[in-house]
Design a protein around this motif. Structure first.
Motif, short mmCIF file in Angstrom:
data_model
loop_
_atom_site.label_atom_id
_atom_site.label_comp_id
_atom_site.label_asym_id
_atom_site.label_seq_id
_atom_site.Cartn_x
_atom_site.Cartn_y
_atom_site.Cartn_z
N THR A 161 1.23 6.05 11.62
CA THR A 161 0.46 4.84 11.38
C THR A 161 -0.19 4.39 12.68
OG1 THR A 161 0.51 2.60 10.46
CG2 THR A 161 2.43 3.27 11.74
N ARG A 165 -6.34 0.90 13.65
CA ARG A 165 -7.17 1.08 12.47
C ARG A 165 -7.10 -0.14 11.55
NH1 ARG A 165 -5.42 7.21 10.99
NH2 ARG A 165 -3.62 6.06 10.17
N HIS A 166 -5.95 -0.79 11.58
CA HIS A 166 -5.77 -1.95 10.69
C HIS A 166 -6.68 -3.09 11.09
CE1 HIS A 166 -3.76 -4.08 7.54
NE2 HIS A 166 -3.29 -5.01 8.36
N GLU A 172 -4.65 -0.44 6.61
CA GLU A 172 -3.60 0.48 7.03
C GLU A 172 -2.31 0.24 6.24
OE1 GLU A 172 -2.23 3.68 9.64
OE2 GLU A 172 -4.18 2.93 8.96
N THR A 175 -2.62 2.06 3.06
CA THR A 175 -2.49 3.50 3.32
C THR A 175 -1.02 3.89 3.42
OG1 THR A 175 -4.61 3.57 4.49
CG2 THR A 175 -3.05 5.34 4.95
N LEU A 201 -0.09 -5.56 11.25
CA LEU A 201 0.17 -4.48 10.31
C LEU A 201 1.54 -4.64 9.66
CD1 LEU A 201 -0.30 -1.78 8.93
CD2 LEU A 201 0.43 -0.64 11.05
#
Length: 397
Positions: A161, A165-166, A172, A175, A201
């Motif tokens: 993870t 990106r989150h 994320e 995902t 996240l």
């Protein structure tokens, strides 16, 4: 980790944290005997760390990963599954082996899984990694295909993870949930140098699990010390977000690597405090992204400190079991340069037991051999003696 508890059990239960130490295999083409020697030295050096197991990384060139030049030249390493088996043979501990399924070549992936997971030292814990970019085609299986193969073979797997990106995409956490639906049992973060993305996240993932009535899987937080500008450049190349003030504080410090350890400990503390209500179990992995001695030494200090912090954060007493290392043993993490410990002031420190050598004489210069963490509901104060093998102590009869 309790002696009867496997790494698989530790990873897939939320009862306590998990503590891992990351490494990379030797270079491809290394003579088998030399590879064993490298492995033995790595294990001997880390014997005083109370690790649940190891992480073995699958190093790929990752062309197209980012638009900046790779600071260190790419060198192909030996196959990670084989090195994970060697680590278990030498140390007796299991490893999570990273496998870049997108880059997989040669024998079919299911055959590789069979070969890696069979035998008394077989690896049955994989961390499956997809492609570095969606702009190219890959030779290996897709994540759904690889996850089904692992399930069919009885191999447990987790994923990667990336909190950064989150912040960019905001998805994320979904995902993670979709990979859990495929069978993922844990997730390992990339190196953390900014706690804010990970805090968001974890909290978003915890909220999603509460909304859907599911149990969150463990997220293992990765930390890597840095004491050089070139190492920092490599951390940037990996896609890790390092705030400008953090980078400046490290690289301009009198002791950059020690400053990075302090800052990383502060980041873990912030993550624990601000995600405590999320319900997401966490763990810690410490790795070295460097070949430089002081940065490698710092990983041991960082491991001990983050482990103690995470155990204390559980809100229950814990202890460390210990055993003796003979003076003739090879170099371990105790041999790093540390400030001398202040003399204990009585009566705050309980008397230590005598330790008798094999010759019947008191052993002086005793080292902890292999610490084993046990979290348990003890009555009274936490036992902090011999914490994480963080010191050498002269013992008298």
């Amino acid at each position: 980790m309790a002696p009867s508890e496997s790494l698989r059990q530790a990873l897939t239960t939320s009862k306590r944290p998990v503590f891992l130490f990351g490494t990379v295999p030797p270079m491809e083409g290394t003579d088998p005997e030399k590879a064993r020697t490298i492995c033995e030295k790595f294990v001997a050096r880390g014997r005083a760390l109370a690790t649940d197991g190891f992480i073995v990384y699958d190093i790929q060139e990752e062309k197209g990963r980012v638009n900046i030049e790779r600071p260190f030249p790419f060198r192909k390493m030996m196959e990670p599954g084989g090195y994970g088996k060697l680590l278990k043979e030498v140390s007796g501990k299991d490893s999570i082996v990273y496998k870049c399924i997108a880059e997989h070549e040669g024998q079919p992936f299911e055959n590789w899984v069979d070969e890696t997971s069979t035998g008394p030292t077989g690896v049955n814990l994989l961390n499956l990694v997809g492609g570095a970019t969606s702009s190219r085609e890959y030779s290996g299986p897709t994540m759904p295909q690889a996850s089904k193969i692992c399930a069919d073979k009885g191999v447990v797997w987790g994923g990667v993870t990336i909190a950064e990106r989150h912040l960019k995409k905001g998805n994320e956490h979904t995902t993670i949930a979709s990979k859990v639906a495929m069978g993922a049992r844990w997730f390992i973060s990339q190196a953390i140098y900014d706690p804010e993305p990970m805090i968001k996240l974890i909290n978003d993932y915890g909220d999603l699990c509460k909304k859907e009535g599911t149990s969150p899987v463990r997220i293992i937080l990765t930390f890597a010390p840095c004491g050089r500008k070139k190492t920092m450049s490599f951390i940037h190349w990996l896609g890790v977000h390092v705030p400008e003030e953090t980078e400046t504080a490290i690289l301009t410090a009198d002791s950059p690597v020690n400053t990075s350890v302090e800052l990383l400990c502060s980041m873990l503390q912030k993550i624990m405090v601000e995600t405590g209500a999320s319900g997401v179990p966490i763990g810690v992995s410490v790795e070295s992204v460097s070949i430089f001695r002081e940065e490698i030494d710092a990983t041991h200090e960082l491991f001990r400190r983050t482990q103690a912090m995470l155990l204390d954060n559980q809100g229950m007493p814990w202890l460390v079991r210990w055993s003796v290392i003979e003076n003739s043993d090879k170099r371990t993490s105790f041999d790093t340069q540390r400030p001398a410990l202040p003399a204990p002031t009585a009566p705050s420190t309980p008397a230590l037991p005598s330790v008798i050598s094999s010759k019947g004489k008191p052993s002086r210069d005793v080292k902890i051999k292999e610490a084993i963490i046990t979290a348990m509901p003890l009555v009274g104060a936490t036992l902090l003696g011999f914490v994480l093998g963080n010191f050498r102590r002269t013992m008298t009869a």
